[in-house]
Design a protein around this motif. Structure first.
Motif, PDB file in Angstrom:
ATOM      1  N   LYS A  51      -3.237  81.135 126.553  1.00 28.70           N
ATOM      2  CA  LYS A  51      -2.076  81.103 127.432  1.00 28.70           C
ATOM      3  C   LYS A  51      -2.534  81.406 128.859  1.00 28.70           C
ATOM      4  CE  LYS A  51       2.319  83.359 128.256  1.00 28.70           C
ATOM      5  NZ  LYS A  51       3.189  84.462 127.889  1.00 28.70           N
ATOM      6  N   ILE A  52      -2.414  80.432 129.744  1.00 29.96           N
ATOM      7  CA  ILE A  52      -2.839  80.615 131.133  1.00 29.96           C
ATOM      8  C   ILE A  52      -1.741  81.368 131.881  1.00 29.96           C
ATOM      9  CG2 ILE A  52      -3.416  79.454 133.288  1.00 29.96           C
ATOM     10  CD1 ILE A  52      -4.602  77.196 131.620  1.00 29.96           C
ATOM     11  N   LEU A  53      -2.132  82.502 132.491  1.00 34.49           N
ATOM     12  CA  LEU A  53      -1.179  83.332 133.218  1.00 34.49           C
ATOM     13  C   LEU A  53      -1.194  83.045 134.713  1.00 34.49           C
ATOM     14  CD1 LEU A  53      -1.919  86.688 131.388  1.00 34.49           C
ATOM     15  CD2 LEU A  53      -0.037  85.122 130.973  1.00 34.49           C
ATOM     16  N   ALA A  54      -2.378  82.718 135.262  1.00 31.73           N
ATOM     17  CA  ALA A  54      -2.480  82.410 136.696  1.00 31.73           C
ATOM     18  C   ALA A  54      -3.571  81.374 136.894  1.00 31.73           C
ATOM     19  CB  ALA A  54      -2.818  83.665 137.486  1.00 31.73           C
ATOM     20  N   ASN A  55      -3.323  80.462 137.813  1.00 29.97           N
ATOM     21  CA  ASN A  55      -4.276  79.410 138.132  1.00 29.97           C
ATOM     22  C   ASN A  55      -4.403  79.345 139.654  1.00 29.97           C
ATOM     23  OD1 ASN A  55      -5.959  77.253 137.969  1.00 29.97           O
ATOM     24  ND2 ASN A  55      -4.469  75.857 137.053  1.00 29.97           N
ATOM     25  N   ASN A  56      -5.602  79.530 140.180  1.00 25.56           N
ATOM     26  CA  ASN A  56      -5.816  79.532 141.617  1.00 25.56           C
ATOM     27  C   ASN A  56      -6.172  78.110 142.071  1.00 25.56           C
ATOM     28  OD1 ASN A  56      -6.303  80.234 144.239  1.00 25.56           O
ATOM     29  ND2 ASN A  56      -7.806  81.811 143.785  1.00 25.56           N
ATOM     30  N   LYS A  57      -5.148  77.344 142.470  1.00 28.37           N
ATOM     31  CA  LYS A  57      -5.336  75.949 142.861  1.00 28.37           C
ATOM     32  C   LYS A  57      -6.034  75.821 144.211  1.00 28.37           C
ATOM     33  CE  LYS A  57      -1.159  74.682 140.421  1.00 28.37           C
ATOM     34  NZ  LYS A  57       0.236  74.289 140.549  1.00 28.37           N
ATOM     35  N   LYS A  58      -5.957  76.869 145.010  1.00 24.05           N
ATOM     36  CA  LYS A  58      -6.530  76.847 146.351  1.00 24.05           C
ATOM     37  C   LYS A  58      -8.057  76.733 146.322  1.00 24.05           C
ATOM     38  CE  LYS A  58      -5.737  79.429 150.598  1.00 24.05           C
ATOM     39  NZ  LYS A  58      -5.248  80.685 151.139  1.00 24.05           N
ATOM     40  N   VAL A  59      -8.685  77.175 145.233  1.00 21.67           N
ATOM     41  CA  VAL A  59     -10.142  77.163 145.125  1.00 21.67           C
ATOM     42  C   VAL A  59     -10.679  75.738 145.224  1.00 21.67           C
ATOM     43  CG1 VAL A  59     -12.072  77.656 143.578  1.00 21.67           C
ATOM     44  CG2 VAL A  59     -10.244  79.293 143.820  1.00 21.67           C
ATOM     45  N   ALA A  60     -10.038  74.796 144.543  1.00 23.63           N
ATOM     46  CA  ALA A  60     -10.511  73.407 144.558  1.00 23.63           C
ATOM     47  C   ALA A  60     -10.398  72.799 145.954  1.00 23.63           C
ATOM     48  CB  ALA A  60      -9.719  72.579 143.562  1.00 23.63           C
ATOM     49  N   HIS A  61      -9.450  73.278 146.744  1.00 21.48           N
ATOM     50  CA  HIS A  61      -9.288  72.763 148.108  1.00 21.48           C
ATOM     51  C   HIS A  61     -10.287  73.391 149.070  1.00 21.48           C
ATOM     52  CE1 HIS A  61      -7.282  71.075 151.578  1.00 21.48           C
ATOM     53  NE2 HIS A  61      -7.219  72.274 152.114  1.00 21.48           N
ATOM     54  N   GLU A  62     -10.582  74.665 148.898  1.00 21.31           N
ATOM     55  CA  GLU A  62     -11.435  75.398 149.831  1.00 21.31           C
ATOM     56  C   GLU A  62     -12.928  75.316 149.518  1.00 21.31           C
ATOM     57  OE1 GLU A  62     -10.382  77.248 152.538  1.00 21.31           O
ATOM     58  OE2 GLU A  62      -8.335  76.552 152.196  1.00 21.31           O
ATOM     59  N   ASP A  91     -15.025  67.945 155.088  1.00 20.97           N
ATOM     60  CA  ASP A  91     -15.059  67.766 153.635  1.00 20.97           C
ATOM     61  C   ASP A  91     -13.652  67.833 153.063  1.00 20.97           C
ATOM     62  OD1 ASP A  91     -17.842  67.540 153.467  1.00 20.97           O
ATOM     63  OD2 ASP A  91     -18.093  69.720 153.349  1.00 20.97           O
ATOM     64  N   LYS A  92     -12.841  68.752 153.584  1.00 20.84           N
ATOM     65  CA  LYS A  92     -11.463  68.884 153.101  1.00 20.84           C
ATOM     66  C   LYS A  92     -10.669  67.623 153.410  1.00 20.84           C
ATOM     67  CE  LYS A  92     -11.428  73.852 153.811  1.00 20.84           C
ATOM     68  NZ  LYS A  92     -10.854  74.945 154.579  1.00 20.84           N
ATOM     69  N   ARG A  93     -10.890  67.050 154.607  1.00 23.88           N
ATOM     70  CA  ARG A  93     -10.184  65.814 154.975  1.00 23.88           C
ATOM     71  C   ARG A  93     -10.600  64.668 154.064  1.00 23.88           C
ATOM     72  NH1 ARG A  93     -11.414  66.459 161.240  1.00 23.88           N
ATOM     73  NH2 ARG A  93      -9.790  67.947 161.799  1.00 23.88           N
ATOM     74  N   GLU A  94     -11.900  64.574 153.776  1.00 24.38           N
ATOM     75  CA  GLU A  94     -12.422  63.517 152.909  1.00 24.38           C
ATOM     76  C   GLU A  94     -11.836  63.627 151.506  1.00 24.38           C
ATOM     77  OE1 GLU A  94     -14.199  60.047 152.608  1.00 24.38           O
ATOM     78  OE2 GLU A  94     -14.385  61.277 154.422  1.00 24.38           O
ATOM     79  N   THR A  95     -11.736  64.838 150.984  1.00 21.74           N
ATOM     80  CA  THR A  95     -11.151  65.059 149.659  1.00 21.74           C
ATOM     81  C   THR A  95      -9.680  64.639 149.662  1.00 21.74           C
ATOM     82  OG1 THR A  95     -12.623  66.942 149.360  1.00 21.74           O
ATOM     83  CG2 THR A  95     -10.757  66.794 147.878  1.00 21.74           C
ATOM     84  N   GLN A  96      -8.954  64.989 150.707  1.00 15.46           N
ATOM     85  CA  GLN A  96      -7.538  64.625 150.797  1.00 15.46           C
ATOM     86  C   GLN A  96      -7.375  63.107 150.869  1.00 15.46           C
ATOM     87  OE1 GLN A  96      -5.111  66.909 150.451  1.00 15.46           O
ATOM     88  NE2 GLN A  96      -3.701  65.203 150.331  1.00 15.46           N
ATOM     89  N   LYS A  97      -8.251  62.438 151.618  1.00 11.72           N
ATOM     90  CA  LYS A  97      -8.181  60.974 151.702  1.00 11.72           C
ATOM     91  C   LYS A  97      -8.371  60.336 150.339  1.00 11.72           C
ATOM     92  CE  LYS A  97      -9.935  60.085 156.333  1.00 11.72           C
ATOM     93  NZ  LYS A  97     -11.053  59.516 157.086  1.00 11.72           N
ATOM     94  N   SER A  98      -9.380  60.794 149.600  1.00 10.84           N
ATOM     95  CA  SER A  98      -9.650  60.190 148.292  1.00 10.84           C
ATOM     96  C   SER A  98      -8.493  60.441 147.321  1.00 10.84           C
ATOM     97  CB  SER A  98     -10.959  60.718 147.712  1.00 10.84           C
ATOM     98  OG  SER A  98     -10.887  62.096 147.485  1.00 10.84           O
ATOM     99  N   LYS A  99      -7.859  61.603 147.389  1.00  9.51           N
ATOM    100  CA  LYS A  99      -6.703  61.880 146.532  1.00  9.51           C
ATOM    101  C   LYS A  99      -5.545  60.959 146.877  1.00  9.51           C
ATOM    102  CE  LYS A  99      -7.496  66.704 145.352  1.00  9.51           C
ATOM    103  NZ  LYS A  99      -6.989  68.082 145.488  1.00  9.51           N
ATOM    104  N   ASP A 100      -5.319  60.726 148.186  1.00  7.86           N
ATOM    105  CA  ASP A 100      -4.240  59.837 148.611  1.00  7.86           C
ATOM    106  C   ASP A 100      -4.474  58.406 148.129  1.00  7.86           C
ATOM    107  OD1 ASP A 100      -2.937  61.908 149.847  1.00  7.86           O
ATOM    108  OD2 ASP A 100      -3.665  61.420 151.869  1.00  7.86           O
ATOM    109  N   VAL A 101      -5.739  57.950 148.209  1.00  2.00           N
ATOM    110  CA  VAL A 101      -6.062  56.597 147.756  1.00  2.00           C
ATOM    111  C   VAL A 101      -5.821  56.472 146.255  1.00  2.00           C
ATOM    112  CG1 VAL A 101      -7.991  54.988 147.412  1.00  2.00           C
ATOM    113  CG2 VAL A 101      -7.677  56.093 149.615  1.00  2.00           C
ATOM    114  N   GLU A 102      -6.237  57.455 145.483  1.00  2.00           N
ATOM    115  CA  GLU A 102      -6.023  57.423 144.033  1.00  2.00           C
ATOM    116  C   GLU A 102      -4.531  57.395 143.700  1.00  2.00           C
ATOM    117  OE1 GLU A 102      -8.033  60.600 142.055  1.00  2.00           O
ATOM    118  OE2 GLU A 102      -9.975  60.057 142.928  1.00  2.00           O
TER     119      GLU A 102
END
Length: 145
Positions: free
Chosen positions: A2-13, A126-137
Motif C-alpha cells: 500500500k503506497i502511502l506517499a509518492n514524491n512526484k517532484k523527484v522525476a522532474h528535478e 534538461d527540465k525543458r527538454e523532458t517537458q517537451k518530450s512529454k508534451d509530444v507523447e
C-alpha cells in the motif's frame, strides 16, 4: 503493498539512476501517524553519516491521541540497509556529486518501507527538454485515440 506517499517532484528535478528499498526506524506514535497518512516527504533528503543512512526533512505530524510520550515531528530517522550498499552509496555521493532522495513510502507486509533513489540533478534546459518530450507523447496519444 500500500503506497502511502509518492514524491512526484523527484522525476522532474532529478535524473534517477538507481532505486533502493530501505526499512525505517520509527517510534510507536510515528508509525500510527504514518498509517493515518499524516506525514510529508516533499522536502526530505537522505544523507550518509558514520556508515548509516538518515532521512532528514521528513515531517511526521504528532499523533493526535498520543500522550507525553509523543514523538518530535522533525527528528532525523535512521534508514535500514546493508552496510555494503551504504558504503557504495556514500562513495557515489562523495565522488560523483550525486544525491539520495526518498521517492515513496509504503507498507509492505505490515512494515513501513522507504524507497530511496540515487539521483543526479537536472539543469533548467534538461527540465525543458523532458517537458517537451512529454508534451509530444501526449499529443501523439490523442491523435492515435
Amino acid at each position: 503493498m500500500k503506497i502511502l506517499a509518492n514524491n512526484k517532484k523527484v522525476a522532474h528535478e532529478y535524473f534517477i539512476l538507481d532505486t533502493f528499498e530501505c526499512g525505517i526506524v520509527l517510534k510507536g506514535t510515528e508509525i500510527k501517524s504514518i498509517r493515518q497518512g499524516r506525514f510529508s516527504i516533499k522536502e526530505a533528503y537522505v544523507r550518509v553519516k558514520d556508515y548509516e543512512l538518515y532521512i532528514t526533512g521528513m515531517n511526521i505530524t504528532k499523533y493526535e491521541y498520543g500522550n507525553i510520550f509523543n514523538h518530535k515531528e522533525d527528528r532525523d530517522k535512521k534508514l535500514l540497509m546493508s552496510k555494503r550498499d551504504i558504503i557504495k552509496l556514500g562513495q557515489k555521493v562523495k565522488l560523483e556529486g550525486l544525491t539520495i532522495v526518498p521517492t515513496k513510502v509504503y507498507l509492505k507486509e505490515g512494515l513501513c518501507k522507504v524507497e530511496v533513489a540515487l539521483c543526479k540533478g537536472k539543469k533548467l534546459y534538461d527540465k525543458r527538454e523532458t517537458q517537451k518530450s512529454k508534451d509530444v507523447e501526449k499529443r501523439l496519444r490523442k491523435i492515435n485515440h
